[in-house]
Scaffold this active site. Structure first.
Site, mmCIF file in Angstrom:
data_model
loop_
_atom_site.group_PDB
_atom_site.id
_atom_site.type_symbol
_atom_site.label_atom_id
_atom_site.label_comp_id
_atom_site.label_asym_id
_atom_site.label_seq_id
_atom_site.Cartn_x
_atom_site.Cartn_y
_atom_site.Cartn_z
ATOM 1 N N GLU A 32 -31.424 6.821 78.688
ATOM 2 C CA GLU A 32 -32.223 5.697 78.157
ATOM 3 C C GLU A 32 -32.182 5.635 76.623
ATOM 4 O O GLU A 32 -32.249 4.553 76.045
ATOM 5 C CB GLU A 32 -33.668 5.846 78.604
ATOM 6 N N HIS A 34 -29.687 6.300 74.591
ATOM 7 C CA HIS A 34 -28.485 5.563 74.177
ATOM 8 C C HIS A 34 -28.666 4.066 74.471
ATOM 9 O O HIS A 34 -28.278 3.216 73.666
ATOM 10 C CB HIS A 34 -27.257 6.026 74.975
#
Ligand code: PAF
Length: 294
Positions: A32, A34
């Site tokens: 999440e 990234h």
């Protein structure tokens, strides 16, 4: 989203785009955190000033930034899953070169950051790490030619080193820092969390608890001194050791350059000299890093 593996295919797509891209370099095994950087890149590209910039993400596990005893070989390669996640988060182009494409010959030219930025903290424990990072990021910048690039603040020193590289090299790229995403309990999201057992995952929350403890103590203190900062560092190190961790460092530093704040700066206060606490420690076989601004 289009996935390309070669420089030629990437260039063809970028030449056809109406304006320069917004870029998120990664090593894959996405989480999440990234995806939040991708969403941030999407928002930048959708902003009025730079309409039509494609969002480009790269996935490349960069051998140059791994030490001989680090996890290059076992670093998870999860391209198909990553591509799905990127498409869902609003990425337009995924550039996933293999080693022969990015390093067709041994990389003799390197970007060596100055020791005062790169040989402290992470660089002291991972010799050559920031040379590996700067070399690949500079190369990727040359290939992608982005107008902006987004990096997570979880890798606080990396963000600072790259900002300095871009400024000193005169690269026309806006470097944007994305906030660290955490689990509901506070664990900073990291590709390396996947190495943790359930018990280690629970224990890993110690990092954010200690960082918050230092933050609370320093914010509440009437008089900041180098000795107080050192006591905070030492007590966090001692607690990590006592709980079975092998800490590399817990350090409270100036945000601007990650060096020690002077007694005079501390006396004036946090508003003029903001601080950050940085930690790196091994839990079992897994090395985790985290930080919290004070
Ligand atoms: O933060 C990372 O994932 C890597 O260091 C980066 C910036 C993609 C360079 O390989």
């Amino acid at each position: 989203m289009k996935t390309v593996h070669t420089l030629a295919d990437l260039r063809a797509l970028l030449t056809a785009a109406p304006s320069a891209p917004v870029f998120v370099p990664t090593m894959g095994n996405l989480h999440e955190g990234h995806l939040d950087l991708i969403r941030q890149a999407r928002a930048i590209s959708d902003s009025a000033a730079i309409q039509g910039s494609p969002v480009v993400a790269s996935i490349f596990v960069n051998r140059l930034q791994f030490g001989p005893n680090e996890d290059f070989d076992r670093y998870p390669r999860t391209l198909a899953r990553d591509a799905e996640l990127l498409a869902g988060a609003g990425c337009d182009i995924l550039f996933a070169p293999d080693e022969a494409e990015l390093y067709p010959e041994p990389q003799g030219y390197k970007v060596v950051p100055p020791p005062e930025l790169a040989d402290i903290l992470e660089g002291a424990f991972r010799p050559g790490f920031f040379t590996g990072v700067c070399t690949v990021v500079h190369k990727l910048f040359n290939i992608v030619q982005p107008r902006a690039a987004v990096f997570g603040k979880k890798d606080y020193q990396q963000l600072m080193v790259i900002r300095n590289m871009v400024r000193q090299m005169g690269l026309p790229i806006d470097i944007v820092g994305g906030e660290t995403m955490r689990s509901a309990e506070g664990l900073a999201l990291s590709s390396r969390n996947g190495y943790l057992s359930d018990a280690e995952r629970a224990e890993a929350l110690t990092l954010i608890r200690l960082l918050r403890g230092v933050q609370t103590e320093l914010r509440a203190s009437e008089r900041l001194t180098p000795e107080l900062l050192q006591r905070c560092e030492e007590s966090a190190m001692a607690e990590l050791r006592q709980r079975g961790w092998a800490p590399d460092y817990v350090m409270v530093r100036r945000q601007k350059d990650l060096h020690h704040a002077t007694a005079d700066e501390l006396a004036v206060g946090l508003a003029s000299t903001p601080l950050v606490t940085l930690v790196a420690a091994k839990l079992g076989a897994t090395r985790l890093i985290d930080n919290l601004e004070v």
